[in-house]
Design an enzyme around this catalytic site. Structure first.
Site, PDB file in Angstrom:
ATOM      1  N   GLU A  49       0.838  -1.205   0.000  1.00 57.66           N
ATOM      2  CA  GLU A  49       0.000   0.000   0.000  1.00 57.66           C
ATOM      3  C   GLU A  49       0.866   1.245   0.000  1.00 57.66           C
ATOM      4  OE1 GLU A  49      -2.718   1.488  -0.301  1.00 57.66           O
ATOM      5  OE2 GLU A  49      -4.306   0.834   1.041  1.00 57.66           O
ATOM      6  N   ASP A  50       0.383   2.293  -0.625  1.00 56.90           N
ATOM      7  CA  ASP A  50       1.112   3.563  -0.594  1.00 56.90           C
ATOM      8  C   ASP A  50       1.009   4.234   0.764  1.00 56.90           C
ATOM      9  OD1 ASP A  50      -1.620   4.049  -0.892  1.00 56.90           O
ATOM     10  OD2 ASP A  50      -1.396   5.517  -2.513  1.00 56.90           O
ATOM     11  N   ASP A  96      -4.262   5.987   5.949  1.00 58.36           N
ATOM     12  CA  ASP A  96      -4.706   7.254   6.533  1.00 58.36           C
ATOM     13  C   ASP A  96      -5.755   6.910   7.607  1.00 58.36           C
ATOM     14  OD1 ASP A  96      -5.248   9.973   6.799  1.00 58.36           O
ATOM     15  OD2 ASP A  96      -6.416  10.132   4.987  1.00 58.36           O
ATOM     16  N   PHE A 147      -1.340  16.405   3.609  1.00 63.56           N
ATOM     17  CA  PHE A 147      -1.619  15.756   2.330  1.00 63.56           C
ATOM     18  C   PHE A 147      -0.334  15.682   1.527  1.00 63.56           C
ATOM     19  CE2 PHE A 147      -2.865  15.259  -2.024  1.00 63.56           C
ATOM     20  CZ  PHE A 147      -3.831  14.270  -1.914  1.00 63.56           C
ATOM     21  N   ARG A 197       2.477  12.059  -9.699  1.00 60.23           N
ATOM     22  CA  ARG A 197       2.847  10.691  -9.291  1.00 60.23           C
ATOM     23  C   ARG A 197       4.295  10.378  -9.657  1.00 60.23           C
ATOM     24  NH1 ARG A 197      -1.869   7.748  -8.021  1.00 60.23           N
ATOM     25  NH2 ARG A 197      -3.752   8.447  -9.054  1.00 60.23           N
TER      26      ARG A 197
END
Ligand code: 5GP
Length: 188
Positions: free
Chosen positions: A106-107, A110, A159, A172
């Site tokens: 997973e990136d 959150d 963010f 990206r």
């Protein structure tokens, strides 16, 4: 409303995690995973699209045989930067994971809702083991209790984008993790 190319070009970016630090940590994770899964079957499952750069770098640091597969989930609409807890599977795996050692790549975690939903779903398919490797952990934002076995970096509640993660579908391609610089003229 979609962001314009002009607005994209004007974005000022501060570096949160630079390329050298990212690569060093990914190397460490690769070494640890190679030890932990040595001599065992391993299937890396990447959650598109944010996890893709992390996956490809991590693969290059694995010294053990492994397979890969992809799935995609939608946690919120474009332009909205807050997960609402509603998660849809938009593209499923091609691989049958029953009896496999699955490692979710997973990136970022959150609130944890996305991961929680994906783990619930994959758990019903009876993998031999199901673990999670996430690059970035925004721990203070967590709402759903999710087990994370391997963490790249704990980060503050900001963010972030770059290294596979997007801001309004752009950026990206950055080789580092960035945050948008707030304009001093716009006040605190
Ligand atoms: P969660 O369900 O844990 O709240 O959110 C997980 C997903 O939200 C991530 O896979 C990612 O797509 C997105 N997300 C959460 N925080 C960030 C962030 O700081 N930057 C970006 N680009 N995406 C984020």
């Amino acid at each position: 409303m979609a962001i314009t190319l002009e607005q994209v070009a004007k974005t000022s970016i501060d570096t949160l995690i630079d390329e050298a630090a990212l690569q060093a940590r990914v190397r460490e994770l690769g070494e640890q995973l190679s030890r932990d899964y040595g001599g065992q079957d391993l299937l890396l499952v990447c959650i598109l699209r944010g996890g893709v750069m992390f996956l490809t770098d991590l693969m290059r640091q694995l010294s053990i045989p492994h397979n890969i597969d992809f799935m995609a989930v939608a946690s919120y609409e474009e332009g909205v930067r807050q997960s609402d807890g509603m998660v849809r599977i938009t593209m499923d795996l091609l691989t049958d994971i029953q009896g496999r050692n699955v490692l979710l790549v997973e990136d970022i975690v959150d609130t944890g809702h996305t991961l929680s939903r994906v783990l619930d779903l994959l758990g019903t398919r009876l993998p031999a083991s199901l673990r999670v490797c996430c690059l970035l952990d925004k721990h203070e934002r967590r709402e759903a209790k999710v087990p994370i076995d391997y963490i790249g970096f704990q980060i503050p509640d900001k963010f972030v984008f770059g290294y596979g993660l997007d801001m309004d579908q752009y950026w990206r391609n950055l080789p580092y993790i960035g945050v948008a610089r707030s304009d001093p003229a716009s006040g605190p």
